[in-house]
Design an enzyme around this catalytic site. Structure first.
Site, PDB file in Angstrom:
ATOM      1  N   ARG A  38      51.636  76.058  23.106  1.00  0.00           N
ATOM      2  CA  ARG A  38      50.558  76.507  22.205  1.00  0.00           C
ATOM      3  C   ARG A  38      50.085  77.870  22.679  1.00  0.00           C
ATOM      4  O   ARG A  38      49.625  78.011  23.808  1.00  0.00           O
ATOM      5  CB  ARG A  38      49.430  75.485  22.227  1.00  0.00           C
ATOM      6  CG  ARG A  38      48.276  75.801  21.293  1.00  0.00           C
ATOM      7  CD  ARG A  38      47.358  74.581  21.196  1.00  0.00           C
ATOM      8  NE  ARG A  38      46.250  74.805  20.292  1.00  0.00           N
ATOM      9  CZ  ARG A  38      45.078  75.304  20.664  1.00  0.00           C
ATOM     10  NH1 ARG A  38      44.851  75.616  21.925  1.00  0.00           N
ATOM     11  NH2 ARG A  38      44.106  75.467  19.776  1.00  0.00           N
ATOM     12  N   SER A 103      48.821  68.558  12.315  1.00  0.00           N
ATOM     13  CA  SER A 103      47.449  68.224  12.721  1.00  0.00           C
ATOM     14  C   SER A 103      46.598  67.794  11.538  1.00  0.00           C
ATOM     15  O   SER A 103      46.582  68.478  10.502  1.00  0.00           O
ATOM     16  CB  SER A 103      46.758  69.453  13.325  1.00  0.00           C
ATOM     17  OG  SER A 103      47.242  69.721  14.595  1.00  0.00           O
ATOM     18  N   LYS A 132      39.209  73.823  22.456  1.00  0.00           N
ATOM     19  CA  LYS A 132      39.366  74.445  21.141  1.00  0.00           C
ATOM     20  C   LYS A 132      37.968  74.607  20.571  1.00  0.00           C
ATOM     21  O   LYS A 132      37.183  73.660  20.584  1.00  0.00           O
ATOM     22  CB  LYS A 132      40.215  73.522  20.256  1.00  0.00           C
ATOM     23  CG  LYS A 132      40.628  74.105  18.924  1.00  0.00           C
ATOM     24  CD  LYS A 132      41.619  73.175  18.232  1.00  0.00           C
ATOM     25  CE  LYS A 132      42.253  73.830  17.034  1.00  0.00           C
ATOM     26  NZ  LYS A 132      41.733  73.339  15.776  1.00  0.00           N
TER      27      LYS A 132
HETATM   28  N1  3NM Z   1      43.474  70.369  18.629  1.00  0.00           N
HETATM   29  P1  3NM Z   1      41.802  68.968  25.408  1.00  0.00           P
HETATM   30  S1  3NM Z   1      41.472  69.296  19.726  1.00  0.00           S
HETATM   31  C1  3NM Z   1      44.426  71.824  20.377  1.00  0.00           C
HETATM   32  O1  3NM Z   1      41.198  68.260  16.913  1.00  0.00           O
HETATM   33  C2  3NM Z   1      43.444  70.853  19.906  1.00  0.00           C
HETATM   34  O2  3NM Z   1      43.138  68.966  16.279  1.00  0.00           O
HETATM   35  C3  3NM Z   1      42.468  69.530  18.389  1.00  0.00           C
HETATM   36  O3  3NM Z   1      42.373  69.970  24.319  1.00  0.00           O
HETATM   37  C4  3NM Z   1      42.247  68.878  17.093  1.00  0.00           C
HETATM   38  O4  3NM Z   1      42.873  67.979  25.717  1.00  0.00           O
HETATM   39  C5  3NM Z   1      42.392  70.340  20.654  1.00  0.00           C
HETATM   40  O5  3NM Z   1      41.541  69.880  26.592  1.00  0.00           O
HETATM   41  C6  3NM Z   1      42.100  70.648  22.082  1.00  0.00           C
HETATM   42  O6  3NM Z   1      40.542  68.375  24.867  1.00  0.00           O
HETATM   43  C7  3NM Z   1      42.627  69.589  23.005  1.00  0.00           C
END
Ligand code: 3NM
Length: 204
Positions: A38, A103, A132
């Site tokens: 990513r 997603s 994010k």
């Molecule tokens: N997408 P972490 S949350 C890249 O809700 C991403 O679709 C998300 O990072 C979504 O594991 C997210 O550090 C971040 O929380 C995930």
């Protein structure tokens, strides 16, 4: 695609301060077999070079957003967001054998997504995350259960705020796999053991 592995790491250069290729190396030693690269900032040349280098570690790589990079390096596939090229257009470019992930952020998007030519859908954020910034409202485990119920056996990845403290519950709520960034990458010299222990925790 074959069955989703329980743990699906996603690289982050800012957080880990390591190249995508080095993160893939450390994650793969920890047992990861499917990893998403990513990258939202890097010039295409640099991302292409790192993705090519990452391909040498013998894991399945999915490229976030960039169908062109995936094709150029011969990656296993792509992961698309709601604002990226639509899955059916990506499928035409990347072919029938490639993996396409997509997603979604609520029940309606998830239900619609299973009609698209995709191999798995991701849903999130399950919990709050600082990785994010522009995330949708958190779904919680209840939201995840509702998605699982609505999509039947369709391959499902959960994302957002997943750590060693809650991953097991996320699997038990219906996710086939947990997609994780900060819980694996925040401490760069612990990436391999943290990956190993998350796989262990998610065993069913
Ligand atoms: N997408 P972490 S949350 C890249 O809700 C991403 O679709 C998300 O990072 C979504 O594991 C997210 O550090 C971040 O929380 C995930």
């Amino acid at each position: 695609m074959q069955k989703l592995p329980r743990v699906y790491p996603i690289t982050d250069v800012k957080l880990s301060e390591l190249s995508h290729a080095e993160q893939v190396r450390l994650l793969s030693i920890g047992g990861a077999s499917l990893i998403q690269l990513r990258e939202k900032q890097m010039p295409a040349l640099e991302f292409y070079q790192q993705a090519r280098a990452a391909q040498r570690h013998g894991v399945q790589l999915l490229i976030n957003d960039r169908v062109d990079i995936a094709l150029a390096v011969g990656a296993a596939g792509v992961h698309l967001g709601q604002d990226d090229m639509p899955p059916d257009a990506a499928r035409k470019l990347i072919g029938t054998q490639a993996i396409i992930g997509y997603s979604t952020h609520n029940l309606e998007q998830a239900v619609n997504a299973i009609r698209d030519p995709i191999d798995y859908l991701a849903v999130g954020p399950i919990f709050s995350t600082t990785t994010k910034s522009d995330t949708a409202p958190v779904l919680g485990l209840e939201g995840l259960r509702a998605v699982r119920q609505a999509i039947g056996h369709f391959p499902l990845v959960a994302i957002g705020g997943i750590t060693s403290a809650n991953a097991r519950e996320v699997i038990e709520a219906g996710a086939d796999s947990v997609a994780v960034i900060s819980a694996l990458l925040s401490v760069p010299d612990r990436i391999t053991p943290l990956t190993q222990s998350l796989f262990h925790l998610c065993q069913t």
